[in-house]
Design an enzyme around this catalytic site. Structure first.
Site, PDB file in Angstrom:
ATOM      1  N   HIS A 356     -20.726  -4.440  29.093  1.00  0.00           N
ATOM      2  CA  HIS A 356     -22.080  -3.864  29.114  1.00  0.00           C
ATOM      3  C   HIS A 356     -22.115  -2.369  29.372  1.00  0.00           C
ATOM      4  CE1 HIS A 356     -24.367  -7.700  29.242  1.00  0.00           C
ATOM      5  NE2 HIS A 356     -23.252  -8.150  29.806  1.00  0.00           N
ATOM      6  N   LYS A 544     -37.074   2.333  33.990  1.00  0.00           N
ATOM      7  CA  LYS A 544     -35.696   1.845  33.966  1.00  0.00           C
ATOM      8  C   LYS A 544     -35.001   2.380  35.217  1.00  0.00           C
ATOM      9  CE  LYS A 544     -35.284   3.956  29.877  1.00  0.00           C
ATOM     10  NZ  LYS A 544     -34.784   2.880  29.057  1.00  0.00           N
ATOM     11  N   ARG A 545     -33.762   1.923  35.446  1.00  0.00           N
ATOM     12  CA  ARG A 545     -33.017   2.489  36.568  1.00  0.00           C
ATOM     13  C   ARG A 545     -32.946   4.016  36.435  1.00  0.00           C
ATOM     14  NH1 ARG A 545     -29.992  -0.978  39.893  1.00  0.00           N
ATOM     15  NH2 ARG A 545     -29.525   0.944  41.005  1.00  0.00           N
ATOM     16  N   LYS A 550     -29.589   8.418  31.689  1.00  0.00           N
ATOM     17  CA  LYS A 550     -30.855   7.966  31.091  1.00  0.00           C
ATOM     18  C   LYS A 550     -31.849   9.126  30.958  1.00  0.00           C
ATOM     19  CE  LYS A 550     -30.342   3.238  32.851  1.00  0.00           C
ATOM     20  NZ  LYS A 550     -30.374   2.310  31.698  1.00  0.00           N
ATOM     21  N   THR A 652     -32.716  -2.735  26.737  1.00  0.00           N
ATOM     22  CA  THR A 652     -33.501  -3.907  26.333  1.00  0.00           C
ATOM     23  C   THR A 652     -34.992  -3.648  26.496  1.00  0.00           C
ATOM     24  OG1 THR A 652     -32.864  -4.776  28.493  1.00  0.00           O
ATOM     25  CG2 THR A 652     -31.820  -5.778  26.585  1.00  0.00           C
ATOM     26  N   LYS A 656     -38.616  -4.611  24.316  1.00  0.00           N
ATOM     27  CA  LYS A 656     -39.855  -5.156  24.895  1.00  0.00           C
ATOM     28  C   LYS A 656     -41.041  -4.277  24.510  1.00  0.00           C
ATOM     29  CE  LYS A 656     -37.023  -6.743  28.694  1.00  0.00           C
ATOM     30  NZ  LYS A 656     -36.421  -6.320  29.968  1.00  0.00           N
TER      31      LYS A 656
HETATM   32  C1  26V Z   1     -21.925  -2.518  37.320  1.00  0.00           C
HETATM   33  C2  26V Z   1     -21.579  -2.387  38.606  1.00  0.00           C
HETATM   34  C3  26V Z   1     -20.477  -1.482  38.918  1.00  0.00           C
HETATM   35  C4  26V Z   1     -19.949  -1.701  40.274  1.00  0.00           C
HETATM   36  C5  26V Z   1     -20.997  -1.891  41.292  1.00  0.00           C
HETATM   37  C6  26V Z   1     -21.919  -3.011  40.992  1.00  0.00           C
HETATM   38  C7  26V Z   1     -22.282  -3.085  39.578  1.00  0.00           C
HETATM   39  C8  26V Z   1     -23.332  -3.901  39.204  1.00  0.00           C
HETATM   40  C9  26V Z   1     -23.669  -4.022  37.903  1.00  0.00           C
HETATM   41  C10 26V Z   1     -22.976  -3.328  36.962  1.00  0.00           C
HETATM   42  C11 26V Z   1     -23.346  -3.509  35.563  1.00  0.00           C
HETATM   43  C12 26V Z   1     -23.725  -2.269  34.915  1.00  0.00           C
HETATM   44  C13 26V Z   1     -23.780  -2.478  33.491  1.00  0.00           C
HETATM   45  C14 26V Z   1     -25.181  -2.680  32.979  1.00  0.00           C
HETATM   46  O1  26V Z   1     -26.112  -3.089  33.630  1.00  0.00           O
HETATM   47  N1  26V Z   1     -25.285  -2.397  31.730  1.00  0.00           N
HETATM   48  C15 26V Z   1     -26.511  -2.517  31.016  1.00  0.00           C
HETATM   49  O2  26V Z   1     -26.492  -3.765  30.361  1.00  0.00           O
HETATM   50  C16 26V Z   1     -27.655  -3.979  29.586  1.00  0.00           C
HETATM   51  C17 26V Z   1     -27.571  -5.381  29.029  1.00  0.00           C
HETATM   52  O3  26V Z   1     -26.507  -5.468  28.142  1.00  0.00           O
HETATM   53  C18 26V Z   1     -27.752  -2.923  28.504  1.00  0.00           C
HETATM   54  O4  26V Z   1     -28.956  -3.122  27.789  1.00  0.00           O
HETATM   55  C19 26V Z   1     -27.760  -1.525  29.115  1.00  0.00           C
HETATM   56  O5  26V Z   1     -27.725  -0.550  28.108  1.00  0.00           O
HETATM   57  C20 26V Z   1     -26.565  -1.370  30.020  1.00  0.00           C
HETATM   58  O6  26V Z   1     -26.629  -0.137  30.726  1.00  0.00           O
END
Ligand code: 26V
Length: 811
Positions: A356, A544-545, A550, A652, A656
């Site tokens: 992701h 968004k975050r 971003k 995403t 929406k």
């Molecule tokens: C990463 C990490 C890194 C370490 C600390 C905890 C933590 C928690 C979650 C994540 C995941 C980050 C990746 C993420 O959220 N990606 C997003 O995924 C969406 C669904 O596929 C996508 O639409 C977004 O573009 C993407 O940023």
């Protein structure tokens, strides 16, 4: 579809109310009434749930398990009613009892067990799997505290714990009889028993994993799948609390605390990886409990482990559940007695992995020492996987030591989770076409050359049931009135709506619906921030975050510039705008928190300046979450998707917004590219650097933000405004942002894209003035949004990766 009459519902409701609360309905609080409805709906679901499971056991259909550290479900009541097909009946029945259904729905706490896109995607996928008759279940952690609650106090983000279980949770069922033991620490004794090398884990700390099951209701199809979330508890007989010897007592308390810490709280950071011991424990905890229960269930109902991979698919949502690979190996070898080769075949055939993010700073790698200490047996297995993998590399890439060490699973003192995920699975997918291409060409190139057939794309999607039918009932009705309801089961049928866009009355209704949704949102804004906004202005939304890539800063700088322009020329002819922001910053992410402060400072100044108020307002909506998104998105005219090209894997919310008739202003990043391909260049506003330009700068350098700034008077002014006290008497307050943009040559090219962004915004203004053209564009966006339903995405996963479900069986 649940067959129930209004009369029966009313009778059931009143009876349930009295049973639960021991008083008359008239005396009930709104909370009592919500609980009653939730409990009743859960009871309605219960029989179908049992029937679904019975059917799965009998038919032995392939079961999909979606492992994810996050499930961002939001509220469940409204969507469960919708999917059961009884929302209208309930609404009318309750109205006859003087109860307003929406008011009860709004009392529900969001289930916020996720950070953002990745967690919400998991929730949309559960909805789609159930709705498409796919036996697909979620497996994750029942965090006691979800994603923190954000308060904006004096313009800054303050975090408060999200105690979402405070008022109870009517949807979950605790299943103590299905608990599993997860083992941490200790040592592994290797013994030869009957000529077999046997691994015995000793002196470990046992943790009891107790599952809580939540029903996942399919859309009018009688299917109820399961989301199983694990909670960590002490093993009750492990330490005797009645023993009052001081040492034992303290040890017992220590043990209890260390165990409960595991499922205590969701990590609120989704872009910076930190090697935190507790997070590693969380990951192993739910993966181990989940796999043990999957295998236990399988053995009970099917028996033969040899063809396990034909009967189950295990999907890992990012690298967070990658330990599923060595854990499945452990169970098959140590507990079920399979050979390494058989276990490896079964494991790799079962597991598939989604990436992701390409942000290097988010890639997970665990220090070997920590890993070994906490998971000694799992480490041995990872070492063996790595040894065999490196052997494969040696024979293939003779003498290419650099490449081999780059690709190894264990190296530089770390276990690299993405490498383990790729090697130990049969499928690796990205989440949008561009993202997958970047993975193949850049980030994972070595692995792509080694295993080209593993790599594939599955462009994300969103469930149209929540993001259109539930959140925008008026637009749903317009669609049904004009094109019928086939699109509900076949979302791409929404394309038929395009044939109606020459009908003026349809366009007028579109506009009317948007205005009504904007009036509703204006009320929410007034309530939450006190700001009064004009529903006739353009609602221009970025939610968004908060993250540098971003580029909320880009949006903010153009607002600052527009403010300057309006002050210079009070007669400037623009369509009034309300610029709306929302989103949480990771608590430790200084720059992101500063960005929130900047937006709020800018908002404060502009909103209190009567010279510009008629034309410009800025709103920061606090505590952005799923339920708030459901009221913001249907009211948006403009969807801001302005990340630095190459950085947003998919996005995403872009989907929406489009589905709700907002016009997208975007860079060609993530799924924006595919949105553009769907609607055509005339129905989206694109700006900014393209992929090639960005990658070229990253590769060859040559970018100077300083130079870009000096060549543009507007930029000189707005960047100076960050540090000259214009937005804060404290000149130091936004210095970090200034330095990031100029001193450190901003890696996200905010200044470089500024001019092109402003021109794109002017274009938006121009198009908006032509109301017919605008509504047609909105209509085209709605009509082409069906492809972004997560039903399409899930069908692609089912046929292309999991080999499961209806479509597969009919191939
Ligand atoms: C990463 C990490 C890194 C370490 C600390 C905890 C933590 C928690 C979650 C994540 C995941 C980050 C990746 C993420 O959220 N990606 C997003 O995924 C969406 C669904 O596929 C996508 O639409 C977004 O573009 C993407 O940023």
């Amino acid at each position: 579809m649940l067959n129930i009459s209004k009369k029966t519902f009313k009778k059931d409701y009143v009876k349930k109310f009295i049973e639960l609360h021991g008083k008359e309905l008239e005396e009930g609080t709104p909370q009592n009434k919500y609980e009653t409805l939730g409990t009743l709906v859960r009871d309605y679901i219960a029989e179908m749930w049992i029937a679904t499971n019975k059917k799965y056991n009998k038919t032995q259909e392939k079961q999909v398990y979606y492992l994810s550290a996050e499930f961002l479900l939001g509220r469940l009541l409204g969507n469960s009613l919708l999917n059961l097909g009884i929302r209208d009946i309930c609404k009318e029945g309750l109205a006859e009892l003087n109860i307003n259904l929406e008011e009860l729905e709004n009392l529900e706490q969001d289930q916020g067990l996720g950070n953002g896109g990745l967690g919400r995607l998991a929730a949309c996928f559960l909805d789609s799997m159930a709705s498409l008759n796919i036996p697909g279940h979620g497996c994750g952690i029942r965090y006691k505290y979800g994603f923190f609650e954000q308060k904006i106090i004096n313009g800054s983000q303050i975090e408060a714990p999200d105690n979402w279980l405070r008022g109870g949770n009517v949807w979950e069922i605790r299943k103590p009889d299905k608990a599993e033991i997860v083992k941490f620490g200790g040592e592994v004794k290797v013994e030869m028993i009957d000529g077999n090398m046997t691994f015995i884990h000793i002196n470990y700390e046992p943790v009891l994993a107790v599952p809580y099951d939540t029903p996942v209701v399919g859309y009018e199809n009688q299917v109820i799948n399961t989301l199983r979330l694990w909670s960590a508890e002490p093993v009750s007989n492990e330490f005797d609390f009645s023993s009052f010897s001081r040492g034992d007592f303290l040890k017992a308390i220590e043990y209890k605390n260390s165990v409960e810490a595991i499922s205590h709280v969701l990590y609120p950071d989704d872009s910076f990886y930190e090697g935190k011991l507790l997070r590693l424990k969380q990951q192993y905890f739910f993966v181990s409990a989940g796999l043990q229960s999957i295998i236990r269930h399988y053995v009970k109902h099917n028996g033969d482990l040899e063809n396990l991979d034909e009967k189950i698919a295990i999907h890992i949502n990012d690298t967070h559940p990658t330990l599923a690979i060595p854990e499945l190996m452990r169970i098959l070898i140590d507990e079920e007695g399979l050979s390494w080769d058989d276990a490896w075949r079964i494991t790799t055939n079962s597991v598939s992995y989604t990436n992701h993010t390409i942000l290097a700073e988010a890639l997970e790698k665990w220090p070997v020492d920590m890993f070994k200490k906490i998971l000694p047996r799992i480490y041995m297995i990872v070492e063996e996987i790595n040894r065999r993998f490196c052997e494969e590399l040696w024979s293939k890439y003779i003498g290419q030591w650099d490449k081999i060490s780059r690709m190894a699973i264990i190296g530089d003192g770390y276990v690299k989770m993405a490498h383990l995920a790729i090697v130990g699975s049969h499928s690796v997918n990205g989440v949008a076409k561009l993202h997958t291409e970047i993975l193949k060409k850049q980030e994972m190139q070595d692995f792509y050359y080694l295993y080209p057939r593993k790599f594939n794309n599955k462009t994300n999607g969103i469930t149209h049931r929540r993001w259109l039918m539930k959140s925008n009932p008026k637009l749903t009705k317009l669609l049904v009135d004009t094109i019928g309801d086939s699109w509900i089961k076949h979302p791409t049928d929404m394309e038929k709506f395009e044939n109606h866009l020459d009908d003026k009355s349809v366009l007028e209704r579109l506009q009317q619906i948007k205005t009504e949704n904007k009036i509703d949102l204006a009320k929410t804004i007034k309530q939450s921030s006190g700001i009064i906004v004009d529903p006739n202005s353009i609602f221009d939304v970025q939610v968004k975050r908060i993250h540098a890539y971003k580029r909320q800063t880009l949006n903010c700088l153009r607002v600052m510039n527009l403010y300057n322009k309006l002050l210079e020329n009070p007669n400037l002819d623009i369509v009034p705008r309300t610029v709306i922001f929302g989103g949480k910053a990771a608590p430790g992410y200084f720059l992101a928190k500063k960005t929130i402060e900047l937006i709020n400072a800018v908002a404060d100044k502009i909103n209190n300046d009567p010279r510009v108020n008629e034309k410009l307002k800025v709103v920061y909506l606090e505590n952005y979450r799923v339920s708030l998104a459901e009221s913001i998105i249907p009211a948006a005219d403009i969807s801001e998707q302005i990340s630095t090209t190459t950085k947003e894997a998919s996005g995403t919310s872009n989907m929406k917004f489009m589905m709700n008739g907002a016009i997208t202003i975007a860079t060609l990043d993530g799924a924006n590219v595919e949105i553009r391909d769907e609607v055509g260049d005339d129905n989206i506003v694109i700006f900014g650097m393209n992929e090639r330009e960005v990658l070229d700068y990253y590769k060859n350098g040559g970018y100077s933000s300083w130079q870009v700034c000096n060549e543009d008077e507007r930029l000189k002014r707005v960047t100076q405004d960050l540090v000259n006290g214009y937005y804060s008497p404290d000149k130091e307050k936004f210095k970090t942002i200034y330095e990031h943009l100029l001193t450190y040559n901003d890696e996200f090219f905010v200044l470089k894209d500024f001019d092109s962004y402003l021109r794109a915004q002017d274009k938006v203004d121009e198009i908006y003035r032509d109301s017919i053209r605008w509504q047609k564009m909105a209509g085209v966006n709605i009509a082409h949004s069906g492809i972004f339903s997560s039903d399409r995405t899930i069908q692609e996963y089912a046929t292309g990766i999991w080999g499961s479900g209806f479509l597969y069986k009919n191939l």
